[in-house]
Design an enzyme around this catalytic site. Structure first.
Site, PDB file in Angstrom:
ATOM      1  N   ASP A  40     -40.366  74.943  28.102  1.00  0.00           N
ATOM      2  CA  ASP A  40     -39.907  74.186  29.278  1.00  0.00           C
ATOM      3  C   ASP A  40     -40.020  72.663  29.141  1.00  0.00           C
ATOM      4  O   ASP A  40     -40.499  71.989  30.077  1.00  0.00           O
ATOM      5  CB  ASP A  40     -40.677  74.651  30.529  1.00  0.00           C
ATOM      6  CG  ASP A  40     -40.467  76.117  30.856  1.00  0.00           C
ATOM      7  OD1 ASP A  40     -39.781  76.821  30.094  1.00  0.00           O
ATOM      8  OD2 ASP A  40     -41.008  76.579  31.882  1.00  0.00           O
ATOM      9  N   ASP A  78     -36.910  76.864  32.067  1.00  0.00           N
ATOM     10  CA  ASP A  78     -37.032  77.358  33.432  1.00  0.00           C
ATOM     11  C   ASP A  78     -35.618  77.229  34.014  1.00  0.00           C
ATOM     12  O   ASP A  78     -34.999  76.160  33.907  1.00  0.00           O
ATOM     13  CB  ASP A  78     -38.039  76.445  34.163  1.00  0.00           C
ATOM     14  CG  ASP A  78     -38.837  77.161  35.226  1.00  0.00           C
ATOM     15  OD1 ASP A  78     -39.171  78.351  35.051  1.00  0.00           O
ATOM     16  OD2 ASP A  78     -39.151  76.506  36.254  1.00  0.00           O
ATOM     17  N   HIS A  80     -33.691  78.332  37.277  1.00  0.00           N
ATOM     18  CA  HIS A  80     -33.676  78.978  38.601  1.00  0.00           C
ATOM     19  C   HIS A  80     -32.309  78.937  39.278  1.00  0.00           C
ATOM     20  O   HIS A  80     -31.558  77.977  39.122  1.00  0.00           O
ATOM     21  CB  HIS A  80     -34.683  78.281  39.519  1.00  0.00           C
ATOM     22  CG  HIS A  80     -36.105  78.401  39.055  1.00  0.00           C
ATOM     23  ND1 HIS A  80     -36.681  79.595  38.691  1.00  0.00           N
ATOM     24  CD2 HIS A  80     -37.080  77.466  38.898  1.00  0.00           C
ATOM     25  CE1 HIS A  80     -37.942  79.397  38.338  1.00  0.00           C
ATOM     26  NE2 HIS A  80     -38.206  78.110  38.451  1.00  0.00           N
ATOM     27  N   HIS A  84     -33.962  79.589  44.984  1.00  0.00           N
ATOM     28  CA  HIS A  84     -34.879  80.524  44.329  1.00  0.00           C
ATOM     29  C   HIS A  84     -36.138  80.762  45.168  1.00  0.00           C
ATOM     30  O   HIS A  84     -36.627  79.858  45.845  1.00  0.00           O
ATOM     31  CB  HIS A  84     -35.275  79.974  42.945  1.00  0.00           C
ATOM     32  CG  HIS A  84     -35.992  80.957  42.093  1.00  0.00           C
ATOM     33  ND1 HIS A  84     -37.361  80.954  41.967  1.00  0.00           N
ATOM     34  CD2 HIS A  84     -35.531  81.980  41.329  1.00  0.00           C
ATOM     35  CE1 HIS A  84     -37.708  81.948  41.155  1.00  0.00           C
ATOM     36  NE2 HIS A  84     -36.620  82.577  40.755  1.00  0.00           N
ATOM     37  N   HIS A 113     -36.496  72.941  41.767  1.00  0.00           N
ATOM     38  CA  HIS A 113     -36.550  72.383  40.414  1.00  0.00           C
ATOM     39  C   HIS A 113     -35.767  73.251  39.437  1.00  0.00           C
ATOM     40  O   HIS A 113     -35.589  74.453  39.662  1.00  0.00           O
ATOM     41  CB  HIS A 113     -38.009  72.246  39.937  1.00  0.00           C
ATOM     42  CG  HIS A 113     -38.700  73.571  39.763  1.00  0.00           C
ATOM     43  ND1 HIS A 113     -39.216  74.284  40.819  1.00  0.00           N
ATOM     44  CD2 HIS A 113     -38.931  74.328  38.662  1.00  0.00           C
ATOM     45  CE1 HIS A 113     -39.750  75.415  40.374  1.00  0.00           C
ATOM     46  NE2 HIS A 113     -39.582  75.474  39.061  1.00  0.00           N
ATOM     47  N   LYS A 138     -35.432  81.681  31.761  1.00  0.00           N
ATOM     48  CA  LYS A 138     -36.266  82.561  32.576  1.00  0.00           C
ATOM     49  C   LYS A 138     -36.329  82.031  34.000  1.00  0.00           C
ATOM     50  O   LYS A 138     -36.104  80.848  34.235  1.00  0.00           O
ATOM     51  CB  LYS A 138     -37.672  82.648  31.975  1.00  0.00           C
ATOM     52  CG  LYS A 138     -38.346  81.294  31.929  1.00  0.00           C
ATOM     53  CD  LYS A 138     -39.686  81.327  31.252  1.00  0.00           C
ATOM     54  CE  LYS A 138     -40.298  79.956  31.206  1.00  0.00           C
ATOM     55  NZ  LYS A 138     -40.576  79.354  32.530  1.00  0.00           N
ATOM     56  N   CYS A 183     -46.622  77.673  32.814  1.00  0.00           N
ATOM     57  CA  CYS A 183     -45.767  78.427  31.884  1.00  0.00           C
ATOM     58  C   CYS A 183     -46.372  78.575  30.496  1.00  0.00           C
ATOM     59  O   CYS A 183     -46.200  79.619  29.864  1.00  0.00           O
ATOM     60  CB  CYS A 183     -44.377  77.808  31.846  1.00  0.00           C
ATOM     61  SG  CYS A 183     -43.540  78.069  33.437  1.00  0.00           S
TER      62      CYS A 183
END
Ligand code: VGL
Ligand code: ZN
Length: 237
Positions: A40, A78, A80, A84, A113, A138, A183
């Site tokens: 990330d 990351d 989303h 989310h 984010h 993810k 993470c």
């Protein structure tokens, strides 16, 4: 030069050469069954992003120097959906950094984010990992968060990363990136659960440190057998 002086110089320089060799021998040289996991390193997690991690951008030169030492490199993002479930804005009356109960347990609520396809979700442009072989995204299921690069927060849904690494004969992972206490930590602990040897390269990570989360994460990682090392412990060119 006197014989004694030149002999002293000879001894001193041999000692220096031996010391250098010993230092190099002590270093970890990642082999073909090791992979660097770059977690990330995205605009959202540095200054100017939507969920900035203090000092986040400082890890970029450290990672750029480490990456060429690895035959295998995997990058995560990351990623989303808009709205989310990990966003505070998706829960009436909730503010960022509060928590809520979801079907799978307690969820920290974050500012919006890393929304899919946004500039905020892009990798840092200074990150240089041209040899990366796989990008894992993810957190793309709207109702489930995924700190871990291996398994989503429902603890049922896999990202496929563990199977991918195993299919490629990789047994050891070195983790770097953001954030140490979310993470990176969840990925490291899951790596151990899946049977990988796992190292976290501490100076190539930065933490959010929300309510003691950094100390708690290091305890969980240590208890899970994750090894804590520094970038200087890796042999680089
Ligand atoms: C992360 C909070 C929310 C991370 C991702 O990459 O550590 N933290 N989403
Ligand atoms: Zn997230």
């Amino acid at each position: 030069m006197s014989v004694i002086l030149s002999r002293r110089l000879f001894l001193a320089s041999s000692a220096a050469i031996l010391a250098t060799r010993a230092a190099a021998a002590d270093k970890i040289k990642p082999g073909p069954t090791s992979a660097l996991l770059v977690i990330d390193v995205q605009n959202c997690f540095v200054d100017g992003g939507t969920l900035p991690v203090k000092g986040g951008a400082q890890i970029v030169p450290v990672i750029n120097k480490l990456a060429p030492a690895f035959e295998n490199v995997v990058v995560t993002q990351d990623w989303h959906t808009p709205g989310h479930t990990s966003f505070a804005s998706a829960h009436a009356g909730k503010k960022p950094f509060e928590t809520t109960q979801l079907s799978y347990g307690t969820q920290v609520l974050w500012p919006d984010h890393c929304v899919q396809g946004s500039e905020d979700a892009a990798l840092l442009k200074d990150l240089k990992v041209p040899t990366a072989q796989l990008v894992v995204r993810k957190g793309f299921h709207k109702e489930v968060d995924s700190y871990s690069a291996f398994e989503e927060a429902d603890r049922k849904t896999t990202t496929g990363l563990g199977a991918y690494l195993k299919a490629r004969g990789i047994d050891t992972v070195f983790l770097v990136g953001l954030a140490t206490d979310f993470c990176v930590a969840w990925s490291a602990v899951d790596a151990r659960k899946l049977g990988f040897t796992a190292y976290v390269i501490e100076d190539a990570t930065r933490a959010i440190d929300l309510n003691g989360s950094l100390a708690a994460a290091w305890k969980q990682m240590t208890d899970a057998g994750v090894k804590r090392i520094q970038s200087a412990d890796i042999q680089t060119a």
